[in-house]
Design an enzyme around this catalytic site. Sequence first.
Site, PDB file in Angstrom:
ATOM      1  N   LYS A  54      59.699 -77.725   0.425  1.00 54.63           N
ATOM      2  CA  LYS A  54      58.669 -78.452   0.464  1.00 54.63           C
ATOM      3  C   LYS A  54      58.931 -79.863   0.260  1.00 54.63           C
ATOM      4  O   LYS A  54      58.688 -80.204  -1.050  1.00 54.63           O
ATOM      5  CB  LYS A  54      57.439 -77.970  -0.365  1.00 54.63           C
ATOM      6  CG  LYS A  54      56.104 -78.620  -0.309  1.00 54.63           C
ATOM      7  CD  LYS A  54      54.897 -77.943  -0.824  1.00 54.63           C
ATOM      8  CE  LYS A  54      53.751 -78.778  -0.486  1.00 54.63           C
ATOM      9  NZ  LYS A  54      53.354 -80.219  -1.162  1.00 54.63           N
ATOM     10  N   ASP A  78      71.829 -85.313  -6.684  1.00 51.06           N
ATOM     11  CA  ASP A  78      72.656 -86.555  -5.829  1.00 51.06           C
ATOM     12  C   ASP A  78      72.843 -87.720  -6.804  1.00 51.06           C
ATOM     13  O   ASP A  78      74.109 -88.385  -6.317  1.00 51.06           O
ATOM     14  CB  ASP A  78      71.374 -87.201  -5.264  1.00 51.06           C
ATOM     15  CG  ASP A  78      71.186 -86.361  -3.737  1.00 51.06           C
ATOM     16  OD1 ASP A  78      71.694 -85.258  -3.761  1.00 51.06           O
ATOM     17  OD2 ASP A  78      70.318 -86.830  -3.060  1.00 51.06           O
ATOM     18  N   SER A  91      58.491 -78.372  -4.059  1.00 53.35           N
ATOM     19  CA  SER A  91      57.697 -79.601  -4.360  1.00 53.35           C
ATOM     20  C   SER A  91      58.307 -80.649  -5.341  1.00 53.35           C
ATOM     21  O   SER A  91      59.504 -81.086  -5.442  1.00 53.35           O
ATOM     22  CB  SER A  91      56.303 -79.534  -4.646  1.00 53.35           C
ATOM     23  OG  SER A  91      55.508 -80.372  -4.180  1.00 53.35           O
TER      24      SER A  91
END
Length: 419
Positions: free
Chosen positions: A343, A329, A318
């Site tokens: 999740k 990224d 999460s």
Amino acid sequence: MVFPVVVMMGQRLFRLGLLFVTITLLWFGCWVSPGLALTEEQKLFNEAWRIVNRAYVDSTFHHQDWSAVRQKALQHPLKNREETYLAIQQMLASLNDPFTRLLRPDQYRSLQTSTSGELTGVGLQIASDAKTGELVVIAPIAGSPAEQAGIGPADRILKIDGMPTANLTLDEAAERMRGMIGSQVTLTLLRRTGEQVEVRLTRNRIALNPVTTELHTEAGNLPIGYIRLSQFNGNATIELARAIKTLEKQGAQAYILDLRNNPGGLLQAGIEIARFWVDEGTIVYTVNRQGIQDSFEATGQALTQAPLVVLVNQGTASASEILAGALQDSGRAKLVGEKTFGKGLIQSLFELSDGSGLAVTVAKYETPNHRDINQMGIMPDQVVSLEPIAREQIGTAEDRQYQAAVEVLTHQMVLAGAT
């Protein structure tokens, strides 16, 4: 002479029409309205239905006629609050989303407490396996009875005090594991190894200070600030900022952020903590039911530019995955460990008029590179498996994942020095 007659006839017809409508309304008002009036229990059900109708992420409501679901439920009398709760649970179950659920008043209060204060119980974060429906451990809370007993991510909880968990909702299972300090509960577990065991736990107060720090210098005298973040609760942001500043003063030249077994928590806390490390760019995208994207950006006020490695595993979920995905990224950090939980859904809490509440999936998130990681997880840059180790071995020479992170940082520092 013709025109006045037409007008008068039109007025007469109009008055007759009004008279007919008035009589109809009076007639049906006497006999229909009492049948249409909702009871208090039906009003509560209707309140829950409207919240989901307005906020749920999937506009198809799992490919069903959501209005028909409401109409069918209201055809049956709801005699008491328990029947109403069961009707709401059945309605939500039709969405096939284990994260959208009813929270009874005590469960709603407990969930609010777990993100801001402290609680009593065994200290397990749990989820329902999307494929099998089994109750699976996301992660134990650091220092909890569950962690001390060796319960780990991906263990399956088959029974709670002899009650099969297949018959329980997530919140019913959590409620059975909570209780007074000193009381005991027995869990029947299916380990990742396939071994079935019974574990007896003594409930205790669960400390919710989510940040622990140490300055490590074992890597060729490279001062490394080790930060372990166990949960994104209401204290996480301020505590982690304090940890970075303290380690900077102590001379830290690189950092290891340990998100292993961190099940997530508050979305905003994950975003704010990402901003401590990232100077510019997108932190996360959120996508609502209309497919409209919103984004949260870095503010240009990162607290440190020092090299960073993030430790992740199957219990990283999460908000932890939001943070790990943003750092990966953006190229700000390398991820080391195992694939994360997966999740990628965001829930909001809604309080109902009787003190109960709904947790409703309102959006999904994507990483800055538009990766949807729900049920797939994030693959680390360097995969390193780890057999279960004792709590006191975390962040030491016995911790293979930690040692791999140290090697990555050392290599980075050598390259930076050569450059």
